[in-house]
Scaffold this active site. Sequence first.
Site, PDB file in Angstrom:
ATOM      1  N   SER A 239       0.827  -1.209   0.000  1.00  0.00           N
ATOM      2  CA  SER A 239       0.000   0.000   0.000  1.00  0.00           C
ATOM      3  C   SER A 239       0.863   1.262   0.000  1.00  0.00           C
ATOM      4  CB  SER A 239      -0.959  -0.063   1.175  1.00  0.00           C
ATOM      5  OG  SER A 239      -2.063   0.737   0.914  1.00  0.00           O
ATOM      6  N   HIS A 380      -7.535  -5.621   0.153  1.00  0.00           N
ATOM      7  CA  HIS A 380      -6.316  -4.848   0.338  1.00  0.00           C
ATOM      8  C   HIS A 380      -5.504  -5.396   1.514  1.00  0.00           C
ATOM      9  CE1 HIS A 380      -4.098  -1.153  -0.306  1.00  0.00           C
ATOM     10  NE2 HIS A 380      -4.168  -0.861   0.990  1.00  0.00           N
TER      11      HIS A 380
END
Length: 402
Positions: A239, A380
């Site tokens: 990320s 995610h």
Amino acid sequence: MTRVAGGWLKVPEAELSVPGGLPDPFVCLDGFRVTSAAEWFERRRPELMGLFARQMYGVTPQVTLPMRTHVRSEDATALDGRSTRIEVRLAFGSPGDAPVGAEPTLNLLVHLPNGAAGPVPLFLALNFRGNHEVEVGGQGEPWPFAHLVERGYGVATLCYEEIEPDVDGQATGKADAGHWSGRLGILRHPVFLAADAARRAGERWGSLGAWAWGLSRAMDYLVGNPRVDAMRVIVAGHSRLGKAALWAAAQDLRFAMAVSNNSGCGGVALSRRLVGETVDAITSRFPRWFCGNFAGYAGREGTLPFDQHLLVALVAPRPVYVASAEDDTWADPYGEFLGARYADPIYQLLGVEGIGATSMPPVSSPVPSRIGYHIRPGGHAMTAYDWERFADAADRHLPARV
Ligand code: GTR
């Protein structure tokens, strides 16, 4: 539409939301077209490094800080005897700059496989909430240290907020107002910045630049550890930390390979797609991550003199691995694939394999080429599946030390 100088790479209309194609990897702003590896390294690559620095991540100060290393603990029986677990404190500044114990420090956790025949390849990755988190699990699942160590890899990690807290206003004493838990770090502000006001004005570096800088300081330590193969250190991140890992690899050629997991906007995803997180969204929510100039491209992505495929190209000819997750639509998985794919011409120019796919591979079908890519089911996160694919790519592309 305002057009930037340079040339244009035509891409199918459906791939971008901004008309006009992508900045051509080969064409310099003055129109010069590079046709050789030498011209890439002498002209286009430095130009792109300067553009990413001045327009996006900010310029990294060229300051060398004295660094002292203190091994706080060493346990040769970790992970059922498979690993030596080391905690290392890196203290910055000259003795006397700050009272003992009050110096800016970074705390590194290192696992090294026991019984290795020689220096080992190693993954270096920042973590979000502290070194304990990646060992025991916290925000996400714990990292598969035992698996990696069994495959012959070392792993080193430190908390990104030790380098730069992920909040605004630290230098004005408002650090505790942040939503992110750590706030351990104090390195960048006292060392580099006197006042908060101008901290990221114009081309001054933002947090992503500081995190990338911290990765290089960890590398300074790793290259001096005889059990680590300094030629096979892989910088990885998830990320926002995947964005930082790529910028670190672009700047620091000591990293042999880069891994960018779910890095999305500001990482590998193409800004000109306007899918998921946009430049407007990211610079509104996280202005501190970038230099001030970057916010000027919000809603004007077509005027960016680069796109994120060129960040991947800055890693060339070193292997790079990009990972997406099916439900991680905010990071725009297809945009991440395209960012990887459009770096391919530079790998070809440099005489190495690029990406072995022209279209997005199906879920759970990794593309094993030098520019590697996979998309897995789920959201995610950086999962054990992702780590295993990173190690597969490193096995394949980092030559074993003889
Ligand atoms: C999100 C942000 C992304 C990504 C992510 C993360 O909120 O919009 O750019 O970096 O955070 O780091 O988890």
